[in-house]
Design a protein around this motif. Structure first.
Motif, PDB file in Angstrom:
ATOM      1  N   GLY A 139      47.084  58.999  -7.811  1.00 38.93           N
ATOM      2  CA  GLY A 139      46.057  57.830  -7.572  1.00 38.93           C
ATOM      3  C   GLY A 139      46.298  56.666  -6.862  1.00 38.93           C
ATOM      4  N   LEU A 140      47.542  57.377  -6.739  1.00 38.89           N
ATOM      5  CA  LEU A 140      48.513  55.580  -5.256  1.00 38.89           C
ATOM      6  C   LEU A 140      48.342  55.991  -4.212  1.00 38.89           C
ATOM      7  CD1 LEU A 140      51.875  54.846  -7.706  1.00 38.89           C
ATOM      8  CD2 LEU A 140      49.551  53.506  -7.255  1.00 38.89           C
ATOM      9  N   VAL A 172      58.649  51.541   4.418  1.00 44.38           N
ATOM     10  CA  VAL A 172      56.982  50.699   4.617  1.00 44.38           C
ATOM     11  C   VAL A 172      56.084  50.923   3.299  1.00 44.38           C
ATOM     12  CG1 VAL A 172      54.713  50.822   5.442  1.00 44.38           C
ATOM     13  CG2 VAL A 172      56.757  50.486   7.044  1.00 44.38           C
ATOM     14  N   MET A 173      55.789  52.490   2.764  1.00 42.00           N
ATOM     15  CA  MET A 173      55.408  52.431   1.660  1.00 42.00           C
ATOM     16  C   MET A 173      55.816  52.960   0.052  1.00 42.00           C
ATOM     17  SD  MET A 173      54.624  56.911   2.257  1.00 42.00           S
ATOM     18  CE  MET A 173      53.117  56.623   1.299  1.00 42.00           C
ATOM     19  N   VAL A 174      57.303  52.402   0.020  1.00 38.32           N
ATOM     20  CA  VAL A 174      57.635  51.358  -1.176  1.00 38.32           C
ATOM     21  C   VAL A 174      57.850  50.147  -1.734  1.00 38.32           C
ATOM     22  CG1 VAL A 174      59.682  51.766  -2.388  1.00 38.32           C
ATOM     23  CG2 VAL A 174      59.794  53.979  -1.545  1.00 38.32           C
ATOM     24  N   THR A 175      57.954  49.493  -0.397  1.00 41.74           N
ATOM     25  CA  THR A 175      58.084  48.068  -0.294  1.00 41.74           C
ATOM     26  C   THR A 175      56.522  47.671  -0.667  1.00 41.74           C
ATOM     27  OG1 THR A 175      57.567  47.724   1.876  1.00 41.74           O
ATOM     28  CG2 THR A 175      60.158  47.290   0.764  1.00 41.74           C
ATOM     29  N   PHE A 176      55.712  48.383   0.100  1.00 40.28           N
ATOM     30  CA  PHE A 176      54.249  48.654  -0.456  1.00 40.28           C
ATOM     31  C   PHE A 176      53.659  48.111  -1.607  1.00 40.28           C
ATOM     32  CE2 PHE A 176      49.544  49.182  -1.084  1.00 40.28           C
ATOM     33  CZ  PHE A 176      48.775  48.532  -0.196  1.00 40.28           C
ATOM     34  N   TYR A 177      54.016  49.424  -2.657  1.00 34.68           N
ATOM     35  CA  TYR A 177      53.907  49.316  -3.256  1.00 34.68           C
ATOM     36  C   TYR A 177      54.924  48.857  -4.964  1.00 34.68           C
ATOM     37  CZ  TYR A 177      50.838  53.699  -2.180  1.00 34.68           C
ATOM     38  OH  TYR A 177      50.292  54.316  -1.849  1.00 34.68           O
ATOM     39  N   PHE A 178      55.560  48.118  -4.375  1.00 31.45           N
ATOM     40  CA  PHE A 178      56.079  47.352  -5.110  1.00 31.45           C
ATOM     41  C   PHE A 178      55.873  46.298  -5.071  1.00 31.45           C
ATOM     42  CE2 PHE A 178      57.930  52.083  -5.824  1.00 31.45           C
ATOM     43  CZ  PHE A 178      57.859  52.473  -7.214  1.00 31.45           C
ATOM     44  N   PHE A 179      56.352  45.356  -3.455  1.00 31.26           N
ATOM     45  CA  PHE A 179      55.820  44.372  -3.400  1.00 31.26           C
ATOM     46  C   PHE A 179      54.662  44.197  -3.069  1.00 31.26           C
ATOM     47  CE2 PHE A 179      59.940  45.339  -2.902  1.00 31.26           C
ATOM     48  CZ  PHE A 179      61.156  44.711  -4.087  1.00 31.26           C
ATOM     49  N   CYS A 193      60.704  57.900  22.627  1.00 33.39           N
ATOM     50  CA  CYS A 193      59.816  56.552  22.196  1.00 33.39           C
ATOM     51  C   CYS A 193      59.475  57.784  20.409  1.00 33.39           C
ATOM     52  CB  CYS A 193      58.556  56.457  22.672  1.00 33.39           C
ATOM     53  SG  CYS A 193      58.547  55.770  23.916  1.00 33.39           S
ATOM     54  N   VAL A 194      58.327  57.055  19.957  1.00 31.13           N
ATOM     55  CA  VAL A 194      57.073  57.513  18.982  1.00 31.13           C
ATOM     56  C   VAL A 194      56.666  57.311  18.403  1.00 31.13           C
ATOM     57  CG1 VAL A 194      60.563  58.391  17.478  1.00 31.13           C
ATOM     58  CG2 VAL A 194      59.102  55.482  16.945  1.00 31.13           C
ATOM     59  N   TYR A 195      55.532  58.492  17.888  1.00 34.51           N
ATOM     60  CA  TYR A 195      54.017  57.712  17.543  1.00 34.51           C
ATOM     61  C   TYR A 195      54.390  56.647  16.338  1.00 34.51           C
ATOM     62  CZ  TYR A 195      51.990  61.150  20.364  1.00 34.51           C
ATOM     63  OH  TYR A 195      51.849  62.183  21.792  1.00 34.51           O
ATOM     64  N   ASP A 196      53.757  56.008  15.696  1.00 34.05           N
ATOM     65  CA  ASP A 196      53.422  55.092  14.880  1.00 34.05           C
ATOM     66  C   ASP A 196      52.869  55.378  13.674  1.00 34.05           C
ATOM     67  OD1 ASP A 196      53.122  52.564  12.906  1.00 34.05           O
ATOM     68  OD2 ASP A 196      51.303  51.922  14.652  1.00 34.05           O
ATOM     69  N   SER A 197      53.326  56.302  12.959  1.00 36.68           N
ATOM     70  CA  SER A 197      52.925  56.373  11.437  1.00 36.68           C
ATOM     71  C   SER A 197      52.162  55.296  10.374  1.00 36.68           C
ATOM     72  CB  SER A 197      53.201  57.524  11.117  1.00 36.68           C
ATOM     73  OG  SER A 197      54.570  57.304  10.797  1.00 36.68           O
ATOM     74  N   ASN A 198      53.085  54.194  11.150  1.00 39.37           N
ATOM     75  CA  ASN A 198      53.133  53.362   9.692  1.00 39.37           C
ATOM     76  C   ASN A 198      51.593  52.556   9.124  1.00 39.37           C
ATOM     77  OD1 ASN A 198      55.908  53.312   8.845  1.00 39.37           O
ATOM     78  ND2 ASN A 198      56.079  52.096  10.047  1.00 39.37           N
ATOM     79  N   ARG A 199      51.155  51.763  10.698  1.00 37.41           N
ATOM     80  CA  ARG A 199      50.037  52.134  10.230  1.00 37.41           C
ATOM     81  C   ARG A 199      48.910  52.416   9.863  1.00 37.41           C
ATOM     82  NH1 ARG A 199      49.022  52.032  16.145  1.00 37.41           N
ATOM     83  NH2 ARG A 199      46.028  52.208  15.696  1.00 37.41           N
ATOM     84  N   TYR A 200      48.894  54.367   9.840  1.00 36.17           N
ATOM     85  CA  TYR A 200      47.867  55.686   9.549  1.00 36.17           C
ATOM     86  C   TYR A 200      48.557  54.814   7.782  1.00 36.17           C
ATOM     87  CZ  TYR A 200      46.791  56.153  13.901  1.00 36.17           C
ATOM     88  OH  TYR A 200      46.114  55.748  15.376  1.00 36.17           O
ATOM     89  N   THR A 201      49.581  54.816   7.705  1.00 37.58           N
ATOM     90  CA  THR A 201      49.737  54.885   5.862  1.00 37.58           C
ATOM     91  C   THR A 201      49.718  53.545   5.185  1.00 37.58           C
ATOM     92  OG1 THR A 201      52.272  54.398   6.436  1.00 37.58           O
ATOM     93  CG2 THR A 201      51.440  56.571   6.250  1.00 37.58           C
ATOM     94  N   LEU A 202      49.458  52.664   5.907  1.00 33.18           N
ATOM     95  CA  LEU A 202      48.970  51.651   5.637  1.00 33.18           C
ATOM     96  C   LEU A 202      47.689  50.930   5.276  1.00 33.18           C
ATOM     97  CD1 LEU A 202      51.133  48.516   7.794  1.00 33.18           C
ATOM     98  CD2 LEU A 202      50.824  49.134   4.963  1.00 33.18           C
ATOM     99  N   HIS A 203      47.160  52.072   6.369  1.00 34.45           N
ATOM    100  CA  HIS A 203      45.391  51.981   6.356  1.00 34.45           C
ATOM    101  C   HIS A 203      44.636  53.104   5.580  1.00 34.45           C
ATOM    102  CE1 HIS A 203      41.481  53.687   7.551  1.00 34.45           C
ATOM    103  NE2 HIS A 203      41.365  52.147   8.104  1.00 34.45           N
ATOM    104  N   GLY A 204      45.335  54.079   5.107  1.00 32.84           N
ATOM    105  CA  GLY A 204      45.294  54.477   3.754  1.00 32.84           C
ATOM    106  C   GLY A 204      45.603  53.601   2.129  1.00 32.84           C
ATOM    107  N   MET A 205      46.952  53.332   1.791  1.00 31.64           N
ATOM    108  CA  MET A 205      46.918  52.301   1.199  1.00 31.64           C
ATOM    109  C   MET A 205      46.154  51.311   1.093  1.00 31.64           C
ATOM    110  SD  MET A 205      51.176  52.204   0.821  1.00 31.64           S
ATOM    111  CE  MET A 205      50.890  51.945   2.600  1.00 31.64           C
ATOM    112  N   LEU A 206      45.591  50.514   1.678  1.00 29.02           N
ATOM    113  CA  LEU A 206      45.176  49.640   2.306  1.00 29.02           C
ATOM    114  C   LEU A 206      43.477  50.203   1.104  1.00 29.02           C
ATOM    115  CD1 LEU A 206      45.661  47.350   5.198  1.00 29.02           C
ATOM    116  CD2 LEU A 206      46.458  46.757   2.222  1.00 29.02           C
ATOM    117  N   THR A 207      43.269  50.781   1.852  1.00 33.14           N
ATOM    118  CA  THR A 207      41.654  51.701   1.744  1.00 33.14           C
ATOM    119  C   THR A 207      41.503  52.105  -0.191  1.00 33.14           C
ATOM    120  OG1 THR A 207      41.287  52.340   3.865  1.00 33.14           O
ATOM    121  CG2 THR A 207      39.884  53.843   1.961  1.00 33.14           C
ATOM    122  N   ARG A 208      43.031  52.302  -0.199  1.00 30.64           N
ATOM    123  CA  ARG A 208      42.599  52.985  -1.556  1.00 30.64           C
ATOM    124  C   ARG A 208      42.759  51.586  -2.572  1.00 30.64           C
ATOM    125  NH1 ARG A 208      44.863  57.841  -4.187  1.00 30.64           N
ATOM    126  NH2 ARG A 208      43.770  59.210  -3.091  1.00 30.64           N
TER     127      ARG A 208
END
Length: 432
Positions: free
Chosen positions: A430-431, A329-336, A221-236
């Motif tokens: 800024g991103l 996750v981060m790349v597809t978020f920023y470019f789509f 198993c792994v810790y879920d990091s994606n929700r935290y990066t998504l939280h940060g990007m959406l907050t921005r």
């Protein structure tokens, strides 16, 4: 919670695309499809300007006043008539009084006279020029000398309405308000401003191997990091955020999550479960509940992606099904997703600026896909911008994204890059 449906179904949008192939979709074509399918929200609210930072302006702001309201001095010095200045010799002027910011001189300045004036003070009607006090000679309480050539008629005067004239548009609808914009609103006497309501975005991760922080990390198993990066990007982006956690990979849980998100948000972002060989129910549930396309995009990282709309109980939300690997996750978020969410907000969408830089190393690149490599940009001793890659570019290496201050953008048709070649980079400040 999208109030009005898009003008076309996703099928109708892609059917108009020449050469559309969901299994080999270029980045530019995927971006075009998303932008055509997205519809902006229409709800407007008024907020105090102190609360307006980062919000999207819902209507044009037209100035009701002149800024500044009168001609005024740009310097501490002496206000005078430009016609009194001598071209060849020193001009001696009689001082008639003083003008302060907020307290104008009430008298008349005649030929051969001047007044002491402070920065921002209203210019007397007959004066059109200000000489800075440091350029004058022999100043006393009654007279001052103005040397020839130190100032010309019209210098150091701020004109009425020079910053913004009454009746002119100060800010355009769709602008994301920055600190300077808030200050501009205040200068116009605007206390409240109409803005688009905040976009509500629900997001969750899928996968039985994921664990939330605080849970025991079992073998495999792994810790879920994606929700935290998504939280940060959406907050921005200034979104209203709904973190739905980790959703287990079973049909009932996924259906409940998608339905809840569609009924309570404008957009849904998922991470994981959209790859070609995924042994889960995520893609099945996306297709069952909505108008969704599954793409294999010609890019690296981030090849698999789902996009469309999920429906439930008469409501709907746009869906962005992102890959599971953290960097993808981060790349597809920023470019789509980023531009699509900004369009939903009603924002004017500026192109992300690409800056040329010299590559410090050779880069392997296969034509036929767009690549986004993590880089560290710096300024060489000759002042030229240069970039080095952070190391291994695997889509699961989140550390490389943390170390990077830019993305090296290698376009679809680009081949290998040699050391010393020029490449385009996107600065992440800024991103991220």
């Amino acid at each position: 919670m999208t109030s009005t449906p898009p003008p076309n179904s996703l099928h109708e949008v892609v059917s108009c695309m020449s050469g559309y192939d969901p299994d080999a979709l270029p980045v530019a074509q995927a971006q075009q499809i998303i932008q055509q399918f997205i519809t902006p929200i229409s709800s407007i609210e008024k907020v105090a300007i102190r609360e307006a930072l980062g919000r999207v302006l819902a209507k044009d702001i037209v100035s009701g006043i002149n800024v500044p309201s009168h001609d005024n001095s740009a310097m501490d010095g002496y206000a005078l008539r430009g016609s009194d200045l001598s071209v060849n010799q020193t001009t001696t002027l009689i001082i008639k009084g003083t003008a302060y910011a907020g307290r104008a001189f009430a008298g008349i300045v005649n030929t051969g006279e001047c007044i002491r004036i402070m920065t921002g003070a209203v210019m007397p009607e007959s004066c059109d020029t200000v000489i800075p006090q440091e350029f004058t000679l022999n100043a006393s309480t009654t007279q001052v000398d103005v040397p020839a050539g130190k100032v010309t008629a019209g210098d150091n005067r701020r004109l009425k309405g020079e910053d913004l004239a009454a009746g002119k548009t100060a800010l355009l609808k769709g602008k994301i308000l920055r600190p300077a914009d808030v200050g501009l609103l205040a200068s116009l006497g605007v206390a409240e401003v109409p803005v688009q309501r905040k976009l509500r975005v629900a997001f969750f991760s899928t996968g039985d191997e994921l664990r939330s922080l605080g849970e025991t990390l079992d073998a495999g198993c792994v810790y879920d990091s994606n929700r935290y990066t998504l939280h940060g990007m959406l907050t921005r982006l200034g979104c209203d955020i709904v973190d739905m956690g980790v959703i287990k990979d079973d049909p009932a849980s996924l259906e409940a999550a998608f339905r809840s998100a569609a009924e309570n948000a404008d957009a849904i972002i998922t991470s994981g479960g959209v790859s070609v060989g995924a042994a889960d129910y995520t893609k099945q549930m996306m297709a069952q509940l909505g108008d969704v396309a599954f793409w294999s995009i010609g890019m690296r990282p981030g090849r698999p992606m789902a996009f469309g709309k999920i429906h439930s109980a008469g409501k709907s939300a746009y869906l962005f099904g992102l890959p599971g690997n953290p960097v993808a996750v981060m790349v597809t978020f920023y470019f789509f997703a980023r531009n699509a969410l900004l369009r939903m907000m009603g924002a004017t969408i500026p192109e992300l600026p690409l800056v040329p830089a010299v590559s410090l190393a050779a880069l392997r690149k296969r034509p036929g896909r767009t690549e986004y490599q993590r880089g560290i940009a710096s300024v060489a001793s000759n002042g030229q911008l240069q970039v080095a890659i952070t190391g291994s570019q695997g889509s699961g290496i989140l550390r490389s994204m943390s170390e990077a201050n830019c993305m090296v953008v290698l376009p679809h048709e680009q081949g290998n890059v040699s050391a010393g070649d020029q490449v385009n980079i996107l600065l992440l400040e800024g991103l991220l």
